[in-house]
Motif scaffolding. Structure first.
Motif, PDB file in Angstrom:
ATOM      1  N   ILE A 120      45.300  52.991  32.260  1.00  0.00           N
ATOM      2  CA  ILE A 120      44.593  52.551  33.474  1.00  0.00           C
ATOM      3  C   ILE A 120      45.253  51.263  33.979  1.00  0.00           C
ATOM      4  N   THR A 121      44.939  50.901  35.229  1.00  0.00           N
ATOM      5  CA  THR A 121      45.528  49.664  35.777  1.00  0.00           C
ATOM      6  C   THR A 121      44.545  48.502  35.659  1.00  0.00           C
ATOM      7  N   ILE A 122      45.132  47.312  35.587  1.00  0.00           N
ATOM      8  CA  ILE A 122      44.333  46.101  35.406  1.00  0.00           C
ATOM      9  C   ILE A 122      44.936  45.022  36.297  1.00  0.00           C
ATOM     10  N   SER A 123      44.100  44.208  36.903  1.00  0.00           N
ATOM     11  CA  SER A 123      44.578  43.122  37.764  1.00  0.00           C
ATOM     12  C   SER A 123      44.396  41.793  37.060  1.00  0.00           C
ATOM     13  N   ALA A 124      45.162  40.790  37.484  1.00  0.00           N
ATOM     14  CA  ALA A 124      45.093  39.501  36.798  1.00  0.00           C
ATOM     15  C   ALA A 124      45.193  38.341  37.785  1.00  0.00           C
ATOM     16  N   GLY A 125      44.517  37.268  37.432  1.00  0.00           N
ATOM     17  CA  GLY A 125      44.640  36.010  38.163  1.00  0.00           C
ATOM     18  C   GLY A 125      45.142  34.956  37.196  1.00  0.00           C
TER      19      GLY A 125
END
Ligand code: DCP
Ligand code: MG
Length: 378
Positions: free
Chosen positions: A151-156
């Motif tokens: 799955i995809t994951i976003s990051a800050g």
């Protein structure tokens, strides 16, 4: 304008930290699409049935185009998008994915603060990988999660939790955004007040009346003025509007258990071989426990995965890692399946030391509890 003057020692302290906020994209829905390719590209929601007054837990980005969102009644969602596919949640599957994601996080730091199954803060200030570049660490984490979990994951990436959390939303889905220490002041100036943690509908309305729309607007007010309008929250607003947030990444919440486990090349055929394997795992558990600070043991547990992938966990209240207890738990667990075992784990449930001091001296009764679950391996 007094914001430039706020390059205080506080701001300098935080500028040295490197915090990553990771947040999976439409988490439950992503897992369902991973497991059923036929769903990809179609609007789907995970949640309760419209016929039973169910609600949407989440939906994929295709469904979001119809205005569907978390916590909306499933019946409303179906009305907005008659083709919507609604899938019942499978929490066990999401929990397993979350555990896998954490194994990726742990490759880079021990300082992990989980916020939910799909979201966590990581402090990578002391991580030596990629020359210490938090941006490249985040890229690596996202790639590894994609490879391992599908799955995809976003990051800050930012010098503190407040900014990292906002930044992870900036290039969602499947993206990342960096706020460098020297960009903090400019980044925050433009930020709508509604983005600040603690500013709900009521406070936002009040700010609107005062013509305070962005953090830049808030900075025009002195700490005393903010206090006069917003009480004790004023001090926090004074800091946040300057991008200052000194809260540490707190790992307390993750320290719920310490365990070791092994999947065997050849299944363990009987109880005797399980017991022998268990005894061999104990020194590893002791080693892992030695690295954990300020905890008390509450329970011991043994986990077995049988050759058909059924997992069973047996635990008992106990303030120590007693070998006989582990062997007893192993017997009980094995008797539930009475068939070859492919994975064996031993561990303890722990709590931070302070909690124990609150009720020190209390005698713990011996009790047994258990859980059994079906694992469907992909
Ligand atoms: N969740 C839920 N009920 C809510 C909100 C969320 O059950 N009201 C569950 C389903 C989500 C998961 O928690 O998949 C994570 O929540 P997020 O807010 O991170 O939302 P998503 O990961 O689904 O989407 P996004 O891509 O916006 O992060
Ligand atoms: Mg999410």
């Amino acid at each position: 304008m007094e914001q430039a003057a706020s390059a205080s020692s506080d701001a300098q302290t935080q500028s040295q930290r490197k915090i990553i906020h990771c947040d999976c994209d439409c988490f439950y829905a992503s897992i369902e699409m991973r497991d059923n390719q036929a769903l990809v590209g179609r609007p789907i929601a995970v949640g309760g049935s419209p016929d039973r007054r169910g609600v949407v837990a989440t939906c994929n980005y295709e469904a979001r185009e119809f205005g569907i969102h978390s916590a909306m009644a499933s019946a409303t969602a179906r009305r907005l998008c008659p083709d919507l596919i609604i899938i019942r949640p499978d929490m066990e599957k999401y929990r397993r994915a979350s555990e896998q994601i954490h194994t990726v996080f742990q490759r880079y730091t021990d300082l992990i603060e989980p916020l939910s199954l799909d979201e966590a803060f990581l402090d990578v200030s002391d991580c030596p990988d990629f020359g210490g570049s938090a941006t490249r660490i985040a890229t690596a984490i996202r790639k590894e999660v994609h490879e391992l979990v599908g799955i995809t994951i976003s990051a800050g990436i930012a010098p503190n939790k407040f900014l990292a959390k906002i930044a992870s939303d900036w290039n969602k889905p499947n993206g990342q955004f960096v706020v460098l220490p020297e960009q903090v002041s400019e980044f925050v100036a433009e930020l709508p007040v509604k983005k600040l943690h603690g500013v709900g509908k009521v406070t936002a309305k009040k700010m609107q009346r005062l013509r305070l729309f962005t953090c830049g607007d808030l900075r025009q007010l002195s700490e005393d003025q903010l206090h006069a309008h917003f009480g004790s929250f004023g001090e926090r607003l004074h800091q946040l509007s300057r991008g200052i947030d000194l809260r540490p990444v707190s790992t307390d919440r993750i320290r719920k258990s310490v365990s070791v486990e092994n999947t065997f090349d050849a299944d363990l055929p009987d109880l005797a071989s399980c017991k022998a394997a268990l005894v061999e795992l104990l020194p590893k558990l002791a080693k892992r426990l030695a690295k954990v600070e300020d905890y008390v043991i509450k329970k011991q547990f043994v986990k077995l995965k049988f050759n058909d992938f059924v997992i069973t966990t047996v635990e008992m209240l106990s303030p120590e890692t007693d070998v006989e207890n582990f062997l007893t738990l192993c017997e009980q667990g094995f008797s539930r399946g009475d068939r070859p075992v492919r994975l064996l784990g031993v561990g303890v449930r722990v709590e931070p030391l302070e909690t124990e001091l609150d009720h020190s001296g209390a005698q713990l009764p011996l009790a047994l509890s258990s859980s059994e679950e079906q694992e469907s391996e992909s």
